[in-house]
Motif scaffolding. Structure first.
Motif, PDB file in Angstrom:
ATOM      1  N   ILE A 115       5.602 -10.408  13.213  1.00 45.80           N
ATOM      2  CA  ILE A 115       5.588  -8.954  13.360  1.00 45.80           C
ATOM      3  C   ILE A 115       6.867  -8.567  14.097  1.00 45.80           C
ATOM      4  O   ILE A 115       7.158  -9.074  15.169  1.00 45.80           O
ATOM      5  CB  ILE A 115       4.354  -8.480  14.168  1.00 45.80           C
ATOM      6  CG1 ILE A 115       3.070  -8.856  13.429  1.00 45.80           C
ATOM      7  CG2 ILE A 115       4.431  -6.976  14.419  1.00 45.80           C
ATOM      8  CD1 ILE A 115       1.812  -8.570  14.230  1.00 45.80           C
ATOM      9  N   PHE A 116       7.621  -7.671  13.474  1.00 46.40           N
ATOM     10  CA  PHE A 116       8.857  -7.226  14.103  1.00 46.40           C
ATOM     11  C   PHE A 116       8.688  -5.871  14.776  1.00 46.40           C
ATOM     12  O   PHE A 116       9.420  -5.515  15.668  1.00 46.40           O
ATOM     13  CB  PHE A 116       9.990  -7.127  13.067  1.00 46.40           C
ATOM     14  CG  PHE A 116      10.333  -8.449  12.459  1.00 46.40           C
ATOM     15  CD1 PHE A 116      11.038  -9.397  13.178  1.00 46.40           C
ATOM     16  CD2 PHE A 116       9.927  -8.761  11.174  1.00 46.40           C
ATOM     17  CE1 PHE A 116      11.355 -10.621  12.618  1.00 46.40           C
ATOM     18  CE2 PHE A 116      10.246  -9.982  10.605  1.00 46.40           C
ATOM     19  CZ  PHE A 116      10.958 -10.913  11.336  1.00 46.40           C
ATOM     20  N   ARG A 117       7.733  -5.113  14.276  1.00 47.32           N
ATOM     21  CA  ARG A 117       7.513  -3.767  14.808  1.00 47.32           C
ATOM     22  C   ARG A 117       6.030  -3.484  14.851  1.00 47.32           C
ATOM     23  O   ARG A 117       5.227  -4.182  14.250  1.00 47.32           O
ATOM     24  CB  ARG A 117       8.155  -2.715  13.889  1.00 47.32           C
ATOM     25  CG  ARG A 117       9.622  -2.918  13.675  1.00 47.32           C
ATOM     26  CD  ARG A 117      10.187  -1.732  12.955  1.00 47.32           C
ATOM     27  NE  ARG A 117      11.516  -2.062  12.427  1.00 47.32           N
ATOM     28  CZ  ARG A 117      12.249  -1.225  11.706  1.00 47.32           C
ATOM     29  NH1 ARG A 117      11.795  -0.033  11.437  1.00 47.32           N
ATOM     30  NH2 ARG A 117      13.419  -1.577  11.260  1.00 47.32           N
ATOM     31  N   GLY A 118       5.667  -2.404  15.537  1.00 44.10           N
ATOM     32  CA  GLY A 118       4.261  -1.998  15.606  1.00 44.10           C
ATOM     33  C   GLY A 118       3.819  -1.391  14.296  1.00 44.10           C
ATOM     34  O   GLY A 118       4.497  -1.484  13.277  1.00 44.10           O
ATOM     35  N   GLU A 119       2.683  -0.777  14.352  1.00 45.37           N
ATOM     36  CA  GLU A 119       2.083  -0.176  13.169  1.00 45.37           C
ATOM     37  C   GLU A 119       3.011   0.888  12.582  1.00 45.37           C
ATOM     38  O   GLU A 119       3.549   1.709  13.319  1.00 45.37           O
ATOM     39  CB  GLU A 119       0.768   0.466  13.600  1.00 45.37           C
ATOM     40  CG  GLU A 119      -0.095   0.957  12.495  1.00 45.37           C
ATOM     41  CD  GLU A 119      -1.399   1.426  13.098  1.00 45.37           C
ATOM     42  OE1 GLU A 119      -1.637   2.645  13.068  1.00 45.37           O
ATOM     43  OE2 GLU A 119      -2.160   0.587  13.601  1.00 45.37           O
ATOM     44  N   PRO A 120       3.188   0.877  11.281  1.00 45.86           N
ATOM     45  CA  PRO A 120       4.108   1.858  10.701  1.00 45.86           C
ATOM     46  C   PRO A 120       3.541   3.271  10.748  1.00 45.86           C
ATOM     47  O   PRO A 120       2.341   3.472  10.661  1.00 45.86           O
ATOM     48  CB  PRO A 120       4.252   1.389   9.259  1.00 45.86           C
ATOM     49  CG  PRO A 120       3.015   0.610   8.979  1.00 45.86           C
ATOM     50  CD  PRO A 120       2.590  -0.005  10.285  1.00 45.86           C
ATOM     51  N   SER A 124       8.735   6.110  10.271  1.00 42.47           N
ATOM     52  CA  SER A 124       9.444   4.835  10.306  1.00 42.47           C
ATOM     53  C   SER A 124       9.379   4.108   8.970  1.00 42.47           C
ATOM     54  O   SER A 124      10.115   3.151   8.751  1.00 42.47           O
ATOM     55  CB  SER A 124       8.879   3.950  11.420  1.00 42.47           C
ATOM     56  OG  SER A 124       7.499   3.760  11.239  1.00 42.47           O
TER      57      SER A 124
ATOM     58  N   HIS B  38       2.695  -4.578   5.343  1.00 37.46           N
ATOM     59  CA  HIS B  38       4.091  -4.401   4.924  1.00 37.46           C
ATOM     60  C   HIS B  38       4.965  -5.382   5.716  1.00 37.46           C
ATOM     61  O   HIS B  38       4.598  -5.786   6.824  1.00 37.46           O
ATOM     62  CB  HIS B  38       4.537  -2.954   5.179  1.00 37.46           C
ATOM     63  CG  HIS B  38       3.829  -1.938   4.333  1.00 37.46           C
ATOM     64  ND1 HIS B  38       4.003  -1.869   2.972  1.00 37.46           N
ATOM     65  CD2 HIS B  38       2.924  -0.971   4.648  1.00 37.46           C
ATOM     66  CE1 HIS B  38       3.252  -0.880   2.493  1.00 37.46           C
ATOM     67  NE2 HIS B  38       2.584  -0.326   3.488  1.00 37.46           N
ATOM     68  N   PRO B  39       6.125  -5.740   5.166  1.00 34.48           N
ATOM     69  CA  PRO B  39       6.933  -6.789   5.795  1.00 34.48           C
ATOM     70  C   PRO B  39       7.283  -6.495   7.257  1.00 34.48           C
ATOM     71  O   PRO B  39       7.917  -5.484   7.558  1.00 34.48           O
ATOM     72  CB  PRO B  39       8.208  -6.800   4.929  1.00 34.48           C
ATOM     73  CG  PRO B  39       7.767  -6.281   3.602  1.00 34.48           C
ATOM     74  CD  PRO B  39       6.722  -5.241   3.916  1.00 34.48           C
ATOM     75  N   GLY B  40       6.841  -7.387   8.126  1.00 34.81           N
ATOM     76  CA  GLY B  40       7.195  -7.272   9.534  1.00 34.81           C
ATOM     77  C   GLY B  40       6.330  -6.347  10.360  1.00 34.81           C
ATOM     78  O   GLY B  40       6.518  -6.216  11.571  1.00 34.81           O
ATOM     79  N   TRP B  41       5.349  -5.716   9.709  1.00 31.71           N
ATOM     80  CA  TRP B  41       4.522  -4.729  10.395  1.00 31.71           C
ATOM     81  C   TRP B  41       3.146  -5.298  10.729  1.00 31.71           C
ATOM     82  O   TRP B  41       2.705  -6.281  10.173  1.00 31.71           O
ATOM     83  CB  TRP B  41       4.320  -3.496   9.511  1.00 31.71           C
ATOM     84  CG  TRP B  41       5.556  -2.754   9.160  1.00 31.71           C
ATOM     85  CD1 TRP B  41       6.265  -2.874   8.004  1.00 31.71           C
ATOM     86  CD2 TRP B  41       6.245  -1.790   9.960  1.00 31.71           C
ATOM     87  NE1 TRP B  41       7.342  -2.030   8.033  1.00 31.71           N
ATOM     88  CE2 TRP B  41       7.358  -1.346   9.213  1.00 31.71           C
ATOM     89  CE3 TRP B  41       6.013  -1.238  11.227  1.00 31.71           C
ATOM     90  CZ2 TRP B  41       8.248  -0.392   9.693  1.00 31.71           C
ATOM     91  CZ3 TRP B  41       6.903  -0.290  11.702  1.00 31.71           C
ATOM     92  CH2 TRP B  41       8.004   0.132  10.947  1.00 31.71           C
ATOM     93  N   ASP B  42       2.466  -4.559  11.603  1.00 28.33           N
ATOM     94  CA  ASP B  42       1.045  -4.792  11.820  1.00 28.33           C
ATOM     95  C   ASP B  42       0.276  -4.459  10.544  1.00 28.33           C
ATOM     96  O   ASP B  42       0.795  -3.795   9.642  1.00 28.33           O
ATOM     97  CB  ASP B  42       0.532  -3.890  12.953  1.00 28.33           C
ATOM     98  CG  ASP B  42       0.805  -4.484  14.335  1.00 28.33           C
ATOM     99  OD1 ASP B  42       0.826  -5.722  14.449  1.00 28.33           O
ATOM    100  OD2 ASP B  42       0.991  -3.710  15.283  1.00 28.33           O
ATOM    101  N   ALA B  43      -0.991  -4.897  10.510  1.00 23.78           N
ATOM    102  CA  ALA B  43      -1.829  -4.631   9.338  1.00 23.78           C
ATOM    103  C   ALA B  43      -2.323  -3.189   9.328  1.00 23.78           C
ATOM    104  O   ALA B  43      -2.569  -2.585  10.375  1.00 23.78           O
ATOM    105  CB  ALA B  43      -3.019  -5.576   9.343  1.00 23.78           C
ATOM    106  N   LEU B  44      -2.480  -2.671   8.119  1.00 26.10           N
ATOM    107  CA  LEU B  44      -3.166  -1.394   7.907  1.00 26.10           C
ATOM    108  C   LEU B  44      -4.492  -1.693   7.233  1.00 26.10           C
ATOM    109  O   LEU B  44      -4.533  -2.422   6.247  1.00 26.10           O
ATOM    110  CB  LEU B  44      -2.340  -0.487   6.994  1.00 26.10           C
ATOM    111  CG  LEU B  44      -0.983  -0.018   7.520  1.00 26.10           C
ATOM    112  CD1 LEU B  44      -0.225   0.708   6.401  1.00 26.10           C
ATOM    113  CD2 LEU B  44      -1.170   0.894   8.722  1.00 26.10           C
ATOM    114  N   ARG B  49      -5.340   4.889   4.910  1.00 28.88           N
ATOM    115  CA  ARG B  49      -4.122   4.510   5.627  1.00 28.88           C
ATOM    116  C   ARG B  49      -3.171   3.725   4.722  1.00 28.88           C
ATOM    117  O   ARG B  49      -1.953   3.889   4.791  1.00 28.88           O
ATOM    118  CB  ARG B  49      -4.478   3.700   6.860  1.00 28.88           C
ATOM    119  CG  ARG B  49      -5.488   4.426   7.752  1.00 28.88           C
ATOM    120  CD  ARG B  49      -5.749   3.685   9.036  1.00 28.88           C
ATOM    121  NE  ARG B  49      -4.646   3.861   9.953  1.00 28.88           N
ATOM    122  CZ  ARG B  49      -4.296   2.996  10.880  1.00 28.88           C
ATOM    123  NH1 ARG B  49      -4.944   1.859  10.984  1.00 28.88           N
ATOM    124  NH2 ARG B  49      -3.304   3.258  11.693  1.00 28.88           N
TER     125      ARG B  49
END
Lengths: 132, 132
Positions: A115-120, A124, B38-44, B49
């Motif tokens: 994980i590079f970032r938090g929830e989209p 973003s 999505h790539p690098g993100w937390d799960a939705l 959502r």
């Protein structure tokens, strides 16, 4: 029951932490097709290749990984668990797929990535498909 | 049949490339639980959502993504496809989970992440769990 699926998911992380090859072998399906995507790698398909990868990782020392916030998505005799993996100060996100086989939930797929970032959010997500 | 699953998988990438919100909505399951990483993100989690995230990405311009080397892993009324995603010179690996719902294969989960290295071998798996 979701509790049985969560227990199978935790057993996977427990076997990995303990570097227990026999327990890891028990966890993966015998008959259903098996695959695995280790973080940042190409996919491995087939039970032999997947188990060989786990053995290689565990023989060289498994990191102290913790499964956090597992959530079960049930699809009849198949289920997948989405969870975070906390390891060495970093966070990964994992999809673990299980199938009900011979009376127990067995893993058929593990896909983990950093994980590079938090929830989209809408802002973003603009532009690139993800954090490239 | 695997060909129907592969067609559903390609329809997903086609809808994304065309930024076709209605087609993307058709692709995802109505009744089964839905999730997306999505790539690098937390799960939705949850259809609302997940669909909102695709709309946001597509409204801002989807990259020219290509699905390469899809492989179907069939688990009865559920199947998952592992494929590469080639986009903007980079390679990602994706797990796409489908369920047979109302006579057609519909997506319930998409998990994509960047590939940093080629296929793992015993040597390169030594030490860290992946490419951290």
């Amino acid at each position: 029951m979701d509790s049985e699926i969560l227990a199978a998911n935790e057993a996977f992380y427990d076997a990995f932490r303990r570097e227990d090859a026999a327990a890891m072998d028990e966890i993966w399906a015998r008959r259903a097709p098996v695959a695995c995507v280790h973080p940042g790698w190409d996919a491995l398909l087939g039970r032999g290749r997947v188990m060989a990868s786990w053995l290689a990782i565990m023989e060289n020392g498994a990191p102290p990984i913790r499964c956090v916030a597992p959530r079960v998505q049930r699809l009849g005799e198949v289920a997948f668990v989405i969870c975070e993996e906390h390891v060495d100060g970093g966070r990964l996100i994992a999809t673990n797929v299980f199938v009900h086989e011979d009376g127990r939930w067995r893993m058929v797929h593990h896909h983990a990535g950093q994980i590079f970032r938090g929830e989209p959010d809408t802002e973003s997500l603009a532009g690139p498909h993800g954090p490239n």
